[in-house]
Design an enzyme around this catalytic site. Structure first.
Site: not given
Length: 461
Positions: A32, A39-40, A49, A179-181, A440
């Protein structure tokens, strides 16, 4: 140093593959160049998040009176919001360090370059060291893609990485790409009271989603104050002034819009340059490494997983590929991944979660369809929570009852989509979902209600 398996890159593909390989008794090293988790964990899924959670709490404060609460004074501390996000990311990266030690995986810090003969050369400040292995897995991931007409300077024109750590909050922002980003950052900054304009080339935002989802997302974001330009493209930018001027081509002609910052969220570029692919002779096509269904490249002993290969560029896909790859290496019986049953999630407000075919795709495939929708405005839990925006949409093959697709938009739906993924994996029919008792009041019972609507048995509509 000789290993059974060397993995280049420690993102959710690389580190998960390393752990699974260690569990299977392999001697493993992971290389690494930056931080464990890739990145994640450090600059993607996890810290975004954390930012979005701060935005959600801030939104709750803004709407406290809707819940019968009176809050006289409140504000945000943008640098503290960013700081919390970085702390969360750092904590997760330390968690991966712990997992590496626990599983006796050697972590080699440095830039790895592939060599012929199943070798990897690792360059560090101290020098270069060569390592060899029976199997080498490439998991080098991707980065923000730059368009020639939108060059990133890291200050006024930025990618997702800078968007997470801006020193001060901009008063206005242009987000190119939905998109999502793009949508997640547009929502975050809009919630923080930055003026946000989305510029999207396609006719609908979040264009990979079902059209009904895209239309609802556009409606919700506009209601929240985001300006949206679809069928539009940024032709050029000017950063000579204080902020950014973007010349945008639309159906009605060109317009110039101004903002403090422009965020380019137009996709990703794989990290496959300068890692030795050419020297080894590993085949690539259109920015992707070519592999078979178990991630073997054209050169024996070399494999590739995650964003560098074809398929959805998602963390959970990379992890699944890493596990499948090392299990195949270890001689286990492995099923190839079904890329038609991969869930996709967008964590804005409202959230989006989907799996399988869109309505358009199912029709084009020639299926006769049963389609059901259940709006959260009819959900007791959603109404009580103050989150009635959105719906669940299910698509079934009318002939055999096969669950072809499931599309959700609303609060917390990213935690609900797994029901559809598991159901489709087990070849569940609509009637089986319909007769499975859902609790429920919950958001999840909207899945059952949507299925009931598809079969003409809906109770609460």
């Amino acid at each position: 140093m000789k290993y059974d398996i060397i993995i280049l890159g420690s993102g959710p593909g690389g580190y998960v593959a390393a752990i699974r390989a260690s569990q299977l008794g392999k001697k493993v090293a992971i290389i690494e160049k930056e931080s464990l988790g890739g990145i994640c964990l450090n600059w993607g899924c996890i810290p975004t998040k954390a930012l979005l959670k701060s935005a959600q709490v801030f939104d709750y404060l803004k709407h406290a009176s809707d819940y019968g609460l009176t809050i006289s004074e409140f504000d945000k501390d943008f640098s503290a919001v960013v700081g919390r996000s970085r702390d969360v990311a750092d904590g997760m990266s330390k968690g991966v360090q712990f997992l590496m030690k626990k599983n006796k995986i050697d972590v080699i810090n440095g830039f790895g370059t592939l060599k012929a003969g199943k070798k990897v050369s690792v360059k560090t400040e101290e020098g270069t060291t060569e390592y060899s292995a029976d199997h080498i897995i490439i998991a080098t991931g991707a980065r923000s893609r730059e368009l020639p007409n939108i060059p990133q300077d890291g200050k006024k024109v930025i990618g997702y990485r800078q968007a997470m750590t801006l020193p001060t909050q901009p008063k206005s922002m242009i987000v190119v790409g939905s998109g999502a980003i793009g949508v997640e950052f547009a929502h975050f900054y809009n919630s923080m009271r930055t003026e946000v304009t989305i510029v999207e080339y396609m006719p609908l935002i979040v264009p990979v989603e079902d059209e009904d989802i895209s239309k609802q997302m556009e409606k919700s974001m506009k209601k929240a104050g985001v300006k949206i330009m679809t069928n539009a493209s940024v032709e050029s930018i000017d950063t000579t002034g204080e902020g950014v001027k973007a010349t945008v081509k639309t159906a009605k002609g060109e317009v110039v819009i101004e903002a403090d910052i422009l965020l380019s969220a137009v996709g990703i570029k794989t990290n496959i340059e300068n890692i030795g692919l050419e020297e080894v002779g590993i085949a690539t096509d259109r920015d992707k490494i070519l592999v078979n269904e178990f991630y073997q490249t054209n050169i024996p002993g070399y494999y590739a997983i995650g964003d560098v290969v074809a398929g959805q560029a998602l963390a959970h896909v990379a992890s699944a590929e890493g596990i499948a790859c090392v299990e195949k290496i270890a001689g286990l019986a492995v099923d190839a991944i079904d890329y038609g049953n991969v869930p996709g999630c967008t964590y804005a407000t409202p959230e989006i979660a989907s799996v399988g075919m869109t309505e358009k795709q199912a029709k084009e495939a020639g299926f006769e369809l049963k389609i059901g929708k259940f709006p959260f405005t009819a959900s007791g839990k959603a109404k009580a929570a103050g989150t009635p925006d959105g719906f669940v949409k299910v698509i079934f093959d009318a002939k055999y009852g096969e669950w072809l697709g499931c599309h959700m938009i609303g609060a917390g739906v990213t935690d609900m989509i797994a029901e559809a993924v598991v159901g489709r994996k087990l070849e569940t029919t609509g009637h089986e979902i319909l007769k499975a008792i859902h609790p429920h009041p919950t958001m999840s019972e909207a899945v059952m209600e949507a299925v009931a609507a598809a079969y003409g048995e809906v109770i609460h509509l």
